[in-house]
Design a protein around this motif. Sequence first.
Motif, PDB file in Angstrom:
ATOM      1  N   SER A  91       1.309  -1.194  -0.111  1.00 44.63           N
ATOM      2  CA  SER A  91      -0.304  -0.031  -0.583  1.00 44.63           C
ATOM      3  C   SER A  91       0.704   1.478  -0.091  1.00 44.63           C
ATOM      4  N   ASP A  92       2.289   1.085   0.411  1.00 46.40           N
ATOM      5  CA  ASP A  92       3.088   2.369  -0.204  1.00 46.40           C
ATOM      6  C   ASP A  92       3.080   2.926  -1.139  1.00 46.40           C
ATOM      7  N   LEU A  93       2.783   2.206  -2.200  1.00 47.26           N
ATOM      8  CA  LEU A  93       2.905   2.261  -3.479  1.00 47.26           C
ATOM      9  C   LEU A  93       1.361   3.443  -3.481  1.00 47.26           C
ATOM     10  N   ALA A  94       0.530   3.736  -3.067  1.00 47.60           N
ATOM     11  CA  ALA A  94      -0.640   4.831  -3.032  1.00 47.60           C
ATOM     12  C   ALA A  94      -0.169   6.113  -2.579  1.00 47.60           C
ATOM     13  N   SER A  95       0.804   6.492  -1.998  1.00 45.06           N
ATOM     14  CA  SER A  95       0.894   7.989  -2.167  1.00 45.06           C
ATOM     15  C   SER A  95       1.968   7.897  -3.006  1.00 45.06           C
ATOM     16  N   ALA A  96       2.436   7.233  -3.961  1.00 49.12           N
ATOM     17  CA  ALA A  96       3.817   7.555  -5.237  1.00 49.12           C
ATOM     18  C   ALA A  96       3.783   8.847  -6.018  1.00 49.12           C
ATOM     19  N   ASP A  97       2.090   8.710  -6.502  1.00 47.52           N
ATOM     20  CA  ASP A  97       2.144  10.094  -6.956  1.00 47.52           C
ATOM     21  C   ASP A  97       2.351  11.392  -6.904  1.00 47.52           C
ATOM     22  N   VAL A  98       1.857  11.283  -5.370  1.00 47.86           N
ATOM     23  CA  VAL A  98       1.992  12.086  -5.012  1.00 47.86           C
ATOM     24  C   VAL A  98       3.151  13.148  -4.659  1.00 47.86           C
ATOM     25  N   GLN A  99       4.466  11.287  -3.446  1.00 49.43           N
ATOM     26  CA  GLN A  99       5.305  11.505  -3.457  1.00 49.43           C
ATOM     27  C   GLN A  99       5.985  12.056  -4.671  1.00 49.43           C
ATOM     28  N   LEU A 100       5.801  11.227  -5.196  1.00 49.17           N
ATOM     29  CA  LEU A 100       7.065  11.189  -6.520  1.00 49.17           C
ATOM     30  C   LEU A 100       7.106  12.523  -7.248  1.00 49.17           C
ATOM     31  N   SER A 101       6.046  13.355  -7.035  1.00 44.31           N
ATOM     32  CA  SER A 101       5.676  14.099  -8.667  1.00 44.31           C
ATOM     33  C   SER A 101       5.732  15.500  -9.011  1.00 44.31           C
ATOM     34  N   GLN A 102       7.361  15.107  -8.621  1.00 46.56           N
ATOM     35  CA  GLN A 102       7.983  17.041  -8.055  1.00 46.56           C
ATOM     36  C   GLN A 102       9.763  16.484  -8.307  1.00 46.56           C
ATOM     37  N   VAL A 103       9.694  14.949  -8.325  1.00 51.07           N
ATOM     38  CA  VAL A 103      10.943  14.192  -9.007  1.00 51.07           C
ATOM     39  C   VAL A 103      11.417  14.622 -10.488  1.00 51.07           C
ATOM     40  N   ALA A 104      12.887  14.711 -10.897  1.00 50.42           N
ATOM     41  CA  ALA A 104      12.855  14.723 -11.856  1.00 50.42           C
ATOM     42  C   ALA A 104      12.451  14.013 -13.017  1.00 50.42           C
ATOM     43  N   ASP A 105      11.779  14.143 -14.450  1.00 50.16           N
ATOM     44  CA  ASP A 105      12.019  12.847 -14.840  1.00 50.16           C
ATOM     45  C   ASP A 105      11.058  11.391 -14.139  1.00 50.16           C
ATOM     46  N   ARG A 106      10.381  12.218 -13.315  1.00 48.06           N
ATOM     47  CA  ARG A 106       9.338  11.034 -13.000  1.00 48.06           C
ATOM     48  C   ARG A 106       8.557  10.236 -13.479  1.00 48.06           C
ATOM     49  N   THR A 107       8.498  10.552 -14.913  1.00 44.06           N
ATOM     50  CA  THR A 107       7.993   9.192 -15.825  1.00 44.06           C
ATOM     51  C   THR A 107       9.334   8.336 -16.114  1.00 44.06           C
ATOM     52  N   ARG A 108      10.212   8.588 -15.873  1.00 45.12           N
ATOM     53  CA  ARG A 108      10.838   7.255 -16.526  1.00 45.12           C
ATOM     54  C   ARG A 108      11.541   6.667 -15.364  1.00 45.12           C
ATOM     55  N   LEU A 109      11.658   7.046 -14.284  1.00 49.13           N
ATOM     56  CA  LEU A 109      11.535   5.826 -13.185  1.00 49.13           C
ATOM     57  C   LEU A 109      11.706   4.943 -13.382  1.00 49.13           C
ATOM     58  N   LEU A 110      10.830   4.361 -13.944  1.00 43.42           N
ATOM     59  CA  LEU A 110      10.722   2.456 -14.002  1.00 43.42           C
ATOM     60  C   LEU A 110      11.111   2.977 -15.258  1.00 43.42           C
ATOM     61  N   GLU A 111      11.196   2.809 -16.230  1.00 41.92           N
ATOM     62  CA  GLU A 111      12.127   2.603 -17.226  1.00 41.92           C
ATOM     63  C   GLU A 111      13.708   2.627 -17.000  1.00 41.92           C
ATOM     64  N   ARG A 112      14.073   2.789 -15.729  1.00 43.07           N
ATOM     65  CA  ARG A 112      15.898   3.288 -15.797  1.00 43.07           C
ATOM     66  C   ARG A 112      15.610   1.360 -15.422  1.00 43.07           C
ATOM     67  N   GLN A 113      14.344   1.397 -14.163  1.00 42.32           N
ATOM     68  CA  GLN A 113      14.914  -0.328 -13.538  1.00 42.32           C
ATOM     69  C   GLN A 113      14.719  -1.500 -14.295  1.00 42.32           C
ATOM     70  N   LEU A 114      13.384  -0.756 -15.222  1.00 47.09           N
ATOM     71  CA  LEU A 114      13.640  -2.327 -16.396  1.00 47.09           C
ATOM     72  C   LEU A 114      15.219  -2.570 -17.356  1.00 47.09           C
ATOM     73  N   SER A 115      15.517  -1.815 -17.472  1.00 47.15           N
ATOM     74  CA  SER A 115      16.321  -1.566 -18.653  1.00 47.15           C
ATOM     75  C   SER A 115      17.000  -2.778 -18.326  1.00 47.15           C
ATOM     76  N   ASP A 116      17.154  -3.030 -16.926  1.00 44.79           N
ATOM     77  CA  ASP A 116      18.206  -4.092 -16.087  1.00 44.79           C
ATOM     78  C   ASP A 116      17.526  -5.498 -16.318  1.00 44.79           C
ATOM     79  N   ALA A 117      16.656  -5.531 -16.842  1.00 46.27           N
ATOM     80  CA  ALA A 117      16.082  -7.061 -16.678  1.00 46.27           C
ATOM     81  C   ALA A 117      16.558  -7.787 -17.633  1.00 46.27           C
TER      82      ALA A 117
END
Length: 261
Positions: A91-117
């Motif tokens: 349930s921690d993920l429920a607050s991600a929209d708010v907590q990550l809204s000010q992070v630079a390149d916030r729409t690419r956070l998952l992309e960076r991690q999944l490139s390591d698959a």
Amino acid sequence: MPEQHIVAIANQKGGVGKTTTAVNLGAALAQAGYPTILVDLDPQGNASTGLGIGTGDRDFTVYDLLTGDADLMTAAVDTAVPNLRVVPSTSDLASADVQLSQVADRTRLLERQLSDAPHGTIVLIDCPPALGLLTVNAMVAASSVLVPLQAEFYALEGLSQLLGTVKQVRQGANPKLRINGILLTMSDYRNNLSQQVEADARETLGDLVYPTVIPRNVRVSEAPSHAQPVLIYDPSSKGSHAYRQFATEFTARLKLIPEIA
């Protein structure tokens, strides 16, 4: 196949069989010999539970991926299905929209991690039933989007909004994003409505609609309460057969992604 396939499983409408499809497609792919990682991007964590990962076993979660506190292979947990791992959610993920809204390149956070698959891995992302930051992250990271569509009266309502979001992501952050296809779920051929919805979907969307239709099946509904995919809970059920058949069509279509609209 290319080095990796990342497929977002998305529909902003809840209750359409999205998580059920993510869990059972992941199990079917793994059983067919494809190394598969399921990323549970839904704060409800149902995909994690459905694969037998209890809350006490979720040392690292998707939230840790997004914040950079864990990498993909550290966060991915083995399941009872060989070849299938899951990055769990809480349930921690429920607050991600708010907590990550000010992070630079916030729409690419998952992309960076999944490139390591790892090479040859299929990554499935179970998106939340909303078109917020989490789903956009999934679409930016993905090569294609799979849309489960329930065979009921309002099935096509709202689909244009989802396809519009895909188009926006494609025109901006991820030009390679494609629609993998539409999977009709929870169909009951005993009633005329399911047949009419399928006919309308095929007429409207053409070849984007997968040939296989997932039937409404009590064993599919029961399996999550046993923390298992239906392919493990009851391998001989109609639901298991349908998901295995769908997985065959899915892997064939992955090879054609550049040609898919």
